[in-house]
Design a protein around this motif. Sequence first.
Motif, PDB file in Angstrom:
ATOM      1  N   LYS A  65       0.827  -1.214   0.000  1.00  0.00           N
ATOM      2  CA  LYS A  65       0.000   0.000   0.000  1.00  0.00           C
ATOM      3  C   LYS A  65       0.858   1.260   0.000  1.00  0.00           C
ATOM      4  O   LYS A  65       0.425   2.307  -0.449  1.00  0.00           O
ATOM      5  N   GLU A 207      -3.259  -0.341  -2.410  1.00  0.00           N
ATOM      6  CA  GLU A 207      -3.828  -0.779  -1.134  1.00  0.00           C
ATOM      7  C   GLU A 207      -5.000  -1.730  -1.369  1.00  0.00           C
ATOM      8  O   GLU A 207      -5.892  -1.431  -2.164  1.00  0.00           O
ATOM      9  N   GLY A 239       1.159  -5.230  11.314  1.00  0.00           N
ATOM     10  CA  GLY A 239       0.216  -4.530  12.188  1.00  0.00           C
ATOM     11  C   GLY A 239      -1.179  -4.399  11.622  1.00  0.00           C
ATOM     12  O   GLY A 239      -2.139  -4.170  12.359  1.00  0.00           O
ATOM     13  N   HIS A 240      -1.325  -4.521  10.305  1.00  0.00           N
ATOM     14  CA  HIS A 240      -2.644  -4.385   9.694  1.00  0.00           C
ATOM     15  C   HIS A 240      -3.295  -5.731   9.355  1.00  0.00           C
ATOM     16  O   HIS A 240      -4.271  -5.773   8.599  1.00  0.00           O
ATOM     17  N   SER A 242      -5.197  -7.638  11.132  1.00  0.00           N
ATOM     18  CA  SER A 242      -6.601  -7.716  11.553  1.00  0.00           C
ATOM     19  C   SER A 242      -7.510  -6.990  10.577  1.00  0.00           C
ATOM     20  O   SER A 242      -8.662  -7.381  10.380  1.00  0.00           O
ATOM     21  N   ARG A 251     -11.471 -13.915  12.234  1.00  0.00           N
ATOM     22  CA  ARG A 251     -11.014 -13.311  13.482  1.00  0.00           C
ATOM     23  C   ARG A 251      -9.594 -13.796  13.776  1.00  0.00           C
ATOM     24  O   ARG A 251      -9.277 -14.971  13.607  1.00  0.00           O
ATOM     25  N   LEU A 252      -8.735 -12.888  14.225  1.00  0.00           N
ATOM     26  CA  LEU A 252      -7.362 -13.244  14.584  1.00  0.00           C
ATOM     27  C   LEU A 252      -7.131 -12.931  16.066  1.00  0.00           C
ATOM     28  O   LEU A 252      -7.785 -12.044  16.624  1.00  0.00           O
ATOM     29  N   VAL A 254      -4.574 -11.463  17.284  1.00  0.00           N
ATOM     30  CA  VAL A 254      -3.510 -10.457  17.421  1.00  0.00           C
ATOM     31  C   VAL A 254      -4.075  -9.091  17.807  1.00  0.00           C
ATOM     32  O   VAL A 254      -5.223  -8.776  17.507  1.00  0.00           O
ATOM     33  N   THR A 255      -3.248  -8.311  18.510  1.00  0.00           N
ATOM     34  CA  THR A 255      -3.565  -6.901  18.758  1.00  0.00           C
ATOM     35  C   THR A 255      -2.380  -6.058  18.296  1.00  0.00           C
ATOM     36  O   THR A 255      -1.228  -6.477  18.402  1.00  0.00           O
ATOM     37  N   SER A 256      -2.692  -4.870  17.754  1.00  0.00           N
ATOM     38  CA  SER A 256      -1.655  -3.997  17.187  1.00  0.00           C
ATOM     39  C   SER A 256      -1.227  -2.940  18.198  1.00  0.00           C
ATOM     40  O   SER A 256      -2.066  -2.283  18.812  1.00  0.00           O
ATOM     41  N   SER A 303      -2.901   0.486  18.970  1.00  0.00           N
ATOM     42  CA  SER A 303      -2.733   1.672  18.134  1.00  0.00           C
ATOM     43  C   SER A 303      -2.293   1.287  16.733  1.00  0.00           C
ATOM     44  O   SER A 303      -1.615   0.284  16.526  1.00  0.00           O
ATOM     45  N   TYR A 304      -2.699   2.123  15.780  1.00  0.00           N
ATOM     46  CA  TYR A 304      -2.240   1.989  14.390  1.00  0.00           C
ATOM     47  C   TYR A 304      -1.477   3.249  13.990  1.00  0.00           C
ATOM     48  O   TYR A 304      -1.376   3.568  12.811  1.00  0.00           O
ATOM     49  N   ALA A 305      -0.963   4.001  14.944  1.00  0.00           N
ATOM     50  CA  ALA A 305      -0.515   5.372  14.681  1.00  0.00           C
ATOM     51  C   ALA A 305       0.976   5.517  14.378  1.00  0.00           C
ATOM     52  O   ALA A 305       1.424   6.618  14.098  1.00  0.00           O
TER      53      ALA A 305
ATOM     54  N   MET B  45      -9.387 -14.376  20.575  1.00  0.00           N
ATOM     55  CA  MET B  45      -9.704 -13.594  19.373  1.00  0.00           C
ATOM     56  C   MET B  45     -10.091 -12.169  19.762  1.00  0.00           C
ATOM     57  O   MET B  45     -10.857 -11.967  20.701  1.00  0.00           O
ATOM     58  N   ARG B  46      -9.552 -11.194  19.034  1.00  0.00           N
ATOM     59  CA  ARG B  46      -9.789  -9.799  19.384  1.00  0.00           C
ATOM     60  C   ARG B  46     -10.168  -8.994  18.137  1.00  0.00           C
ATOM     61  O   ARG B  46      -9.728  -9.315  17.029  1.00  0.00           O
ATOM     62  N   THR B  47     -10.958  -7.928  18.371  1.00  0.00           N
ATOM     63  CA  THR B  47     -11.421  -7.138  17.238  1.00  0.00           C
ATOM     64  C   THR B  47     -10.308  -6.274  16.659  1.00  0.00           C
ATOM     65  O   THR B  47     -10.207  -6.097  15.454  1.00  0.00           O
ATOM     66  N   ASN B  48      -9.446  -5.717  17.531  1.00  0.00           N
ATOM     67  CA  ASN B  48      -8.263  -4.971  17.075  1.00  0.00           C
ATOM     68  C   ASN B  48      -8.631  -3.883  16.061  1.00  0.00           C
ATOM     69  O   ASN B  48      -8.020  -3.766  14.994  1.00  0.00           O
ATOM     70  N   LYS B  50      -9.253  -0.691  13.828  1.00  0.00           N
ATOM     71  CA  LYS B  50      -8.534   0.502  13.363  1.00  0.00           C
ATOM     72  C   LYS B  50      -9.572   1.621  13.294  1.00  0.00           C
ATOM     73  O   LYS B  50     -10.428   1.623  12.419  1.00  0.00           O
ATOM     74  N   ARG B  71     -11.605   5.391  22.313  1.00  0.00           N
ATOM     75  CA  ARG B  71     -10.429   6.089  21.810  1.00  0.00           C
ATOM     76  C   ARG B  71     -10.237   5.707  20.348  1.00  0.00           C
ATOM     77  O   ARG B  71     -10.532   4.587  19.945  1.00  0.00           O
ATOM     78  N   THR B  73      -7.887   4.581  17.539  1.00  0.00           N
ATOM     79  CA  THR B  73      -6.570   3.933  17.532  1.00  0.00           C
ATOM     80  C   THR B  73      -5.667   4.456  16.420  1.00  0.00           C
ATOM     81  O   THR B  73      -4.524   4.016  16.306  1.00  0.00           O
ATOM     82  N   VAL B  74      -6.173   5.368  15.592  1.00  0.00           N
ATOM     83  CA  VAL B  74      -5.315   5.962  14.561  1.00  0.00           C
ATOM     84  C   VAL B  74      -4.837   7.349  14.992  1.00  0.00           C
ATOM     85  O   VAL B  74      -3.657   7.679  14.877  1.00  0.00           O
ATOM     86  N   HIS B  76      -5.445   8.644  18.224  1.00  0.00           N
ATOM     87  CA  HIS B  76      -5.346   8.656  19.688  1.00  0.00           C
ATOM     88  C   HIS B  76      -6.325   9.646  20.333  1.00  0.00           C
ATOM     89  O   HIS B  76      -6.199   9.942  21.525  1.00  0.00           O
TER      90      HIS B  76
END
Lengths: 416, 99
Positions: A65, A207, A239-240, A242, A251-252, A254-256, A303-305, B45-48, B50, B71, B73-74, B76
Amino acid sequence: MVKYSIFTIARNALTGHKNWPKQWRSPEPKATYDVIIIGGGGHGLATAYYLAKEHGVRNIAVLEKGWLGGGNTARNTTIVRSNYLWDESAAIYEKSLQLWEGLSQDINYNVMLSQRGVLNLAHSLGDVREGVRRVNANRLNGVDAEWLDAERVKDFCPIINISKSARHPVLGATLQRRGGVARHDSVAWGYARAADALGVDIIQNCEVTGIKREGGKVTGVETTRGDIAAKKIGVVAAGHSSVIAEMAGIRLPVTSHPLQALVSEPIKPVIDCVVMSGAVHVYVSQSDKGELVMGAGIDSFNSYAQRGSFHVIEHQLGACLELFPIFSRVRMMRTWGGIVDTCPDASPILSGTSVEGLYFNCGWGTGGFKATPGSGWCFAHTLANDAPHPLNAPFSLARFESGALIDEHGAAGVAH
Amino acid sequence: MLNIDCPWCGKRHETEFRYGGEAHIARPEDPAKLDDAKWAEFLFMRTNTKGYFAERWLHSHGCRRWFNVIRNTVTHEIVGSYKMGEKPPKLPKPAGGAK
């Protein structure tokens, strides 16, 4: 592909270095591919390369992307090692380290692997026992490992503070001499160039916005550059992951999170190894330019920041100064963050999914860089054969149902 | 650096808090009836998300009470916090960058 060698450099010197060819093409996406890799980071490019080289699949696209070397591949602290505790992890990370050792020759691109030795410090009796146990486990798995007491740690890394009065005194360390660092963006560029030479289409600024499915099977992707059909899709989106999973209704676990790192101003050579401490939360090495490269643990929140909170950096520099008082007047030059996809057991996922033809390579969390070649190699095997290689079979999504977790928090929790 | 609004103590610095991850994951009513897939869903399993995300925080260096925060997550951006058992505040329209 023009082979890089001293003769190519000499020949191009005669023409003022104005005639170097582009390292890879920038093709328009075709209407259909055999395999699409989503994510042009190190792991994705390595997957495409080994798919083409080892499995003869040539009709491959890597969709990125952003641009190559713009994500975690160029945002990490470049540490390479394989001293993980459990058999499953030791096997896959050691495969990766062995591929690292021949990588520059294999892809004809200098990835500047420097096997300068990695120390993992112990600061308490518990740490010492855990460290010795890990050395023994590593040796049983054919991974080189040594235990050093505090005096020998000081011999190996003379600037380290081993004072007994320190808040967290150094009591010893594990040492993997074959561990070290590599040049991160060379890894992305080298794999890209080698994959491109084998016919892989690397498509940047593309993307993925949707995963097309029919009857529980993938048929292609929707992208910002149009729809592309494919029989198989490998998602290597870090990180992306999910975000892509949601597009396919999966569903995964993982957490970012943001993972921050920083470098100092360049100074003269002062530390010629990698020092990591899981207990006081810091790891340090010195780049070829002379910058001290440091990192620590993740920011706690999702966070995705690509940025985190300053108190995390404050904490890691406090730890760093206790270990290396000599750094007290070094100024920090840059900080940055990458988005890492952490797994509940701190081990990755290389796995098929409930959607036929859709595969995920994710969950590498804080320590994916070292695994780049091994991850690509195993994932290529999985995509080509629709079945995992024995090296990555334990790292399936099914382990979260069966309970066969591979808990590597000791080896991967803070130390990357 | 986040400034988090504790519903009991007001706005405080992030370092006073401990993160609790995704909010509103209800413990199964009858655990004995769950199969392995449902356990995996509940435990791992988590929604995570964005974008706007409901999450739990603990004011560990303050009132030591749990609460929820919405909050982004992009960016903050913190939309608001609410006590356990309360309804979440209304979400604003997606901010720039959030999807």
